[in-house]
Design a protein around this motif. Structure first.
Motif, PDB file in Angstrom:
ATOM      1  N   GLY A   1       0.811  -1.208   0.000  1.00  0.00           N
ATOM      2  CA  GLY A   1       0.000   0.000   0.000  1.00  0.00           C
ATOM      3  C   GLY A   1       0.840   1.252   0.000  1.00  0.00           C
ATOM      4  N   ALA A   2       0.506   2.206   0.862  1.00  0.00           N
ATOM      5  CA  ALA A   2       1.228   3.471   0.969  1.00  0.00           C
ATOM      6  C   ALA A   2       1.720   3.626   2.408  1.00  0.00           C
ATOM      7  CB  ALA A   2       0.327   4.641   0.591  1.00  0.00           C
ATOM      8  N   SER A   3       2.990   3.956   2.563  1.00  0.00           N
ATOM      9  CA  SER A   3       3.574   4.148   3.885  1.00  0.00           C
ATOM     10  C   SER A   3       3.433   5.604   4.313  1.00  0.00           C
ATOM     11  CB  SER A   3       5.051   3.753   3.862  1.00  0.00           C
ATOM     12  OG  SER A   3       5.786   4.707   3.104  1.00  0.00           O
ATOM     13  N   PHE A   4       3.874   5.897   5.537  1.00  0.00           N
ATOM     14  CA  PHE A   4       3.813   7.262   6.040  1.00  0.00           C
ATOM     15  C   PHE A   4       4.767   8.192   5.276  1.00  0.00           C
ATOM     16  CE2 PHE A   4       2.536   5.618  10.539  1.00  0.00           C
ATOM     17  CZ  PHE A   4       1.309   5.250  10.031  1.00  0.00           C
ATOM     18  N   ALA A   5       5.655   7.630   4.478  1.00  0.00           N
ATOM     19  CA  ALA A   5       6.522   8.459   3.645  1.00  0.00           C
ATOM     20  C   ALA A   5       5.716   9.276   2.639  1.00  0.00           C
ATOM     21  CB  ALA A   5       7.549   7.588   2.915  1.00  0.00           C
ATOM     22  N   HIS A   6       4.488   8.853   2.369  1.00  0.00           N
ATOM     23  CA  HIS A   6       3.625   9.559   1.415  1.00  0.00           C
ATOM     24  C   HIS A   6       2.789  10.639   2.087  1.00  0.00           C
ATOM     25  CE1 HIS A   6       4.230   6.835  -2.083  1.00  0.00           C
ATOM     26  NE2 HIS A   6       4.474   5.943  -1.131  1.00  0.00           N
ATOM     27  N   LEU A   7       2.904  10.812   3.387  1.00  0.00           N
ATOM     28  CA  LEU A   7       1.974  11.648   4.135  1.00  0.00           C
ATOM     29  C   LEU A   7       1.930  13.087   3.626  1.00  0.00           C
ATOM     30  CD1 LEU A   7       1.468  11.474   7.975  1.00  0.00           C
ATOM     31  CD2 LEU A   7       1.411  13.656   6.813  1.00  0.00           C
ATOM     32  N   ARG A   8       3.081  13.712   3.550  1.00  0.00           N
ATOM     33  CA  ARG A   8       3.083  15.127   3.135  1.00  0.00           C
ATOM     34  C   ARG A   8       2.598  15.294   1.705  1.00  0.00           C
ATOM     35  NH1 ARG A   8       5.692  18.594   6.642  1.00  0.00           N
ATOM     36  NH2 ARG A   8       6.989  17.600   8.241  1.00  0.00           N
ATOM     37  N   GLY A   9       3.033  14.404   0.822  1.00  0.00           N
ATOM     38  CA  GLY A   9       2.607  14.500  -0.569  1.00  0.00           C
ATOM     39  C   GLY A   9       1.115  14.315  -0.721  1.00  0.00           C
ATOM     40  N   LEU A  10       0.566  13.297  -0.072  1.00  0.00           N
ATOM     41  CA  LEU A  10      -0.873  13.058  -0.165  1.00  0.00           C
ATOM     42  C   LEU A  10      -1.666  14.193   0.472  1.00  0.00           C
ATOM     43  CD1 LEU A  10      -1.023   9.219   0.579  1.00  0.00           C
ATOM     44  CD2 LEU A  10      -1.581  10.355  -1.584  1.00  0.00           C
ATOM     45  N   ALA A  11      -1.156  14.737   1.578  1.00  0.00           N
ATOM     46  CA  ALA A  11      -1.853  15.854   2.221  1.00  0.00           C
ATOM     47  C   ALA A  11      -1.973  17.030   1.261  1.00  0.00           C
ATOM     48  CB  ALA A  11      -1.115  16.261   3.492  1.00  0.00           C
ATOM     49  N   ASP A  12      -0.888  17.358   0.578  1.00  0.00           N
ATOM     50  CA  ASP A  12      -0.918  18.484  -0.354  1.00  0.00           C
ATOM     51  C   ASP A  12      -1.805  18.201  -1.569  1.00  0.00           C
ATOM     52  OD1 ASP A  12       0.782  19.937   1.247  1.00  0.00           O
ATOM     53  OD2 ASP A  12       2.602  19.383   0.147  1.00  0.00           O
ATOM     54  N   GLU A  13      -1.699  16.982  -2.117  1.00  0.00           N
ATOM     55  CA  GLU A  13      -2.379  16.657  -3.372  1.00  0.00           C
ATOM     56  C   GLU A  13      -3.890  16.502  -3.204  1.00  0.00           C
ATOM     57  OE1 GLU A  13      -0.268  13.161  -4.559  1.00  0.00           O
ATOM     58  OE2 GLU A  13       1.649  14.232  -4.640  1.00  0.00           O
ATOM     59  N   THR A  14      -4.339  16.129  -2.006  1.00  0.00           N
ATOM     60  CA  THR A  14      -5.771  15.880  -1.806  1.00  0.00           C
ATOM     61  C   THR A  14      -6.462  16.972  -0.999  1.00  0.00           C
ATOM     62  OG1 THR A  14      -5.431  14.576   0.227  1.00  0.00           O
ATOM     63  CG2 THR A  14      -5.346  13.387  -1.870  1.00  0.00           C
ATOM     64  N   PHE A  15      -5.716  17.981  -0.555  1.00  0.00           N
ATOM     65  CA  PHE A  15      -6.290  18.995   0.330  1.00  0.00           C
ATOM     66  C   PHE A  15      -7.437  19.746  -0.329  1.00  0.00           C
ATOM     67  CE2 PHE A  15      -6.484  23.287   2.152  1.00  0.00           C
ATOM     68  CZ  PHE A  15      -6.690  22.965   3.489  1.00  0.00           C
ATOM     69  N   ASP A  16      -7.279  20.119  -1.587  1.00  0.00           N
ATOM     70  CA  ASP A  16      -8.314  20.903  -2.261  1.00  0.00           C
ATOM     71  C   ASP A  16      -9.594  20.113  -2.499  1.00  0.00           C
ATOM     72  OD1 ASP A  16      -6.735  23.143  -2.289  1.00  0.00           O
ATOM     73  OD2 ASP A  16      -6.019  22.861  -4.341  1.00  0.00           O
ATOM     74  N   PHE A  17      -9.511  18.784  -2.427  1.00  0.00           N
ATOM     75  CA  PHE A  17     -10.721  17.961  -2.535  1.00  0.00           C
ATOM     76  C   PHE A  17     -11.430  17.840  -1.187  1.00  0.00           C
ATOM     77  CE2 PHE A  17      -8.087  16.289  -6.060  1.00  0.00           C
ATOM     78  CZ  PHE A  17      -8.988  16.452  -7.107  1.00  0.00           C
ATOM     79  N   GLY A  18     -10.796  18.323  -0.130  1.00  0.00           N
ATOM     80  CA  GLY A  18     -11.369  18.176   1.202  1.00  0.00           C
ATOM     81  C   GLY A  18     -11.152  16.806   1.810  1.00  0.00           C
TER      82      GLY A  18
END
Length: 299
Positions: A136-153
């Motif tokens: 799956g996805a590890s916590f290494a993706h946290l910052r990237g996913l936070a930025d990329e999905t923020f505008d979707f809420g």
């Protein structure tokens, strides 16, 4: 519970109790089970080669039949680790019942915006990172996913193998803008309890106003048999602190269950023990999920 050992064959995963009891506790109208998975059918949605377990087929139809027995109107399908980052099985289930269902994806950071838009339109409202299952996805993706999905809420969901990992990742959670859900009470066991560093960290994160606590799979964390009363001190503390940030989930079909397989009717009957106040029940079962996952108001 630990992540899959590279090179080892994925272990078979027992299925759920296929005969759920009709619970004595009556769910309020609009109640939401915020933590279920669907697996397969494998013939249509193959499992990931990187998976750390092989579940039985547990399909949309199985889920609907279960929730009819339990009296649950809504559900959040958290994409199951056995399917890796191919979210097709979860998306197909969401497509079948868009008013009743929402989803949490398992994706790496860096996906095209158009792919995220499609997932959002089909009911995805968050993304999950895990140190428990492989593929799956590890916590290494946290910052990237936070930025990329923020505008979707969207919110972030963190699935811990050990409660101590919450302490390690807390500085990042303090810095991101996104709401985040701590799965399974952040994996804090009854033996660790309210005086542990992970639990103190959890309470500090609740103060951010972006932290949500999911009360699900707590049977794994207890040292006592059902009804797992040794979990009550931690539950009482988080409910008292932020009743508006509490979520409930069954964790059906209970993948990689290290204890006796629970009956889902018994799990529903724990709700009034965990949440004796009807107002807290209404928040955790109806209002809080509606807010976080974007369900329509009940007419």
């Amino acid at each position: 519970m630990s992540a899959h050992t590279p090179g080892a064959p994925p272990k078979p995963c027992p299925g759920p109790d296929r005969h759920p009891k009709r619970p004595a506790f009556v769910m309020p109208r609009g109640a939401c089970d915020t933590h279920v998975h669907v697996f397969g059918p494998q013939a249509e949605f193959p499992f990931s080669e990187q998976r750390s377990y092989t579940p039985e087929d547990c399909t949309y139809d199985d889920l609907m039949q279960l929730h009819e027995t339990l009296g649950i109107d809504r559900a959040v399908i958290v994409h199951g680790g056995a399917h890796g980052t191919d979210n097709s099985a979860t998306l197909a289930a969401l497509d079948l019942n868009p008013k009743r269902l929402r989803g949490v994806a398992v994706i790496p950071s860096g996906l095209p915006q158009q792919e995220l838009e499609d997932m959002h339109l089909r009911g995805m409202r968050g993304c999950r990172m895990s140190t428990v299952v492989s593929g799956g996805a590890s916590f290494a993706h946290l910052r990237g996913l936070a930025d990329e999905t923020f505008d979707f809420g969207w919110h972030l969901v963190l699935h811990f193998n050990r409660a101590s990992e919450l302490v390690d990742v807390a500085p990042q959670l303090m810095q991101v803008r996104s709401p985040f859900v701590l799965d399974h009470l952040a994996r804090i066991s009854a033996a660790e309890g309210v005086d542990s560093e992970p639990f103190r960290t959890l309470l500090r994160l609740l103060d951010t106003d972006r932290c949500w606590i999911k009360l699900a799979s707590l049977y794994r964390l207890s040292a006592e048999p059902y009804p797992h009363r040794d979990m009550l001190p931690m539950i009482a503390r988080v409910v008292e602190a932020r009743p508006d940030r509490i979520l409930w989930g069954s964790n059906w079909p209970h993948p990689i269950c290290p204890v006796a397989m629970p009956n889902d009717g018994d799990l529903v009957n724990l709700i009034p023990l965990w949440l004796p106040d009807p107002k807290a029940q209404q928040l955790a079962l109806v209002d809080n999920p509606a807010s976080l996952y974007g369900f329509e108001s009940i007419g």
